[in-house]
Design a protein around this motif. Structure first.
Motif, PDB file in Angstrom:
ATOM      1  N   LYS A   7     -40.767 101.689 -85.316  1.00 26.48           N
ATOM      2  CA  LYS A   7     -39.762 101.109 -86.209  1.00 26.48           C
ATOM      3  C   LYS A   7     -39.667 101.915 -87.495  1.00 26.48           C
ATOM      4  N   SER A   8     -38.470 102.043 -88.020  1.00 28.03           N
ATOM      5  CA  SER A   8     -38.241 102.739 -89.283  1.00 28.03           C
ATOM      6  C   SER A   8     -39.046 102.101 -90.405  1.00 28.03           C
ATOM      7  N   CYS A  11     -37.221  99.554 -92.846  1.00 27.13           N
ATOM      8  CA  CYS A  11     -36.751  98.281 -92.311  1.00 27.13           C
ATOM      9  C   CYS A  11     -37.466  97.114 -92.985  1.00 27.13           C
ATOM     10  N   SER A  16     -32.003  94.130 -88.845  1.00 30.24           N
ATOM     11  CA  SER A  16     -31.748  95.017 -87.726  1.00 30.24           C
ATOM     12  C   SER A  16     -32.237  96.395 -88.134  1.00 30.24           C
ATOM     13  N   CYS A  17     -33.043  97.023 -87.317  1.00 30.12           N
ATOM     14  CA  CYS A  17     -33.705  98.272 -87.710  1.00 30.12           C
ATOM     15  C   CYS A  17     -33.482  99.376 -86.690  1.00 30.12           C
ATOM     16  N   HIS A  19     -35.054 102.221 -84.391  1.00 33.23           N
ATOM     17  CA  HIS A  19     -36.308 102.549 -83.717  1.00 33.23           C
ATOM     18  C   HIS A  19     -36.181 103.963 -83.175  1.00 33.23           C
ATOM     19  N   GLU A  31     -31.326 100.584 -81.749  1.00 30.78           N
ATOM     20  CA  GLU A  31     -31.313  99.553 -82.778  1.00 30.78           C
ATOM     21  C   GLU A  31     -32.190  98.391 -82.325  1.00 30.78           C
ATOM     22  N   SER A  32     -32.921  97.784 -83.251  1.00 29.28           N
ATOM     23  CA  SER A  32     -33.939  96.795 -82.902  1.00 29.28           C
ATOM     24  C   SER A  32     -33.414  95.534 -82.235  1.00 29.28           C
TER      25      SER A  32
END
Length: 61
Positions: A7-8, A11, A16-17, A19, A31-32
């Motif tokens: 994960k970024s 975030c 919403s993150c 990856h 996207e998460s």
């Protein structure tokens, strides 16, 4: 493909993150909210170019 997603660090909890996963000569982004679909695959060179553009756009804002 069974990538190991990271994960970024930018975030926040519950957001919403982005990856990222890496493989030999390939970088995968997703996207998460749906990490099993909509995977973008790029070479390290193309991903580096994307990051340069995004950094330039962020500096202008």
């Amino acid at each position: 493909m069974n990538p190991r997603w990271q994960k970024s660090s930018y975030c926040s909890e519950g957001a919403s993150c982005l990856h990222v996963a890496t493989a030999t000569e390939t970088i995968h982004l997703t996207e998460s909210s749906d990490p099993t679909r909509a995977i973008l695959t790029a070479t390290p060179t193309a991903f580096g170019a994307l990051l340069l553009v995004l950094k330039k756009e962020t500096a202008r804002a």
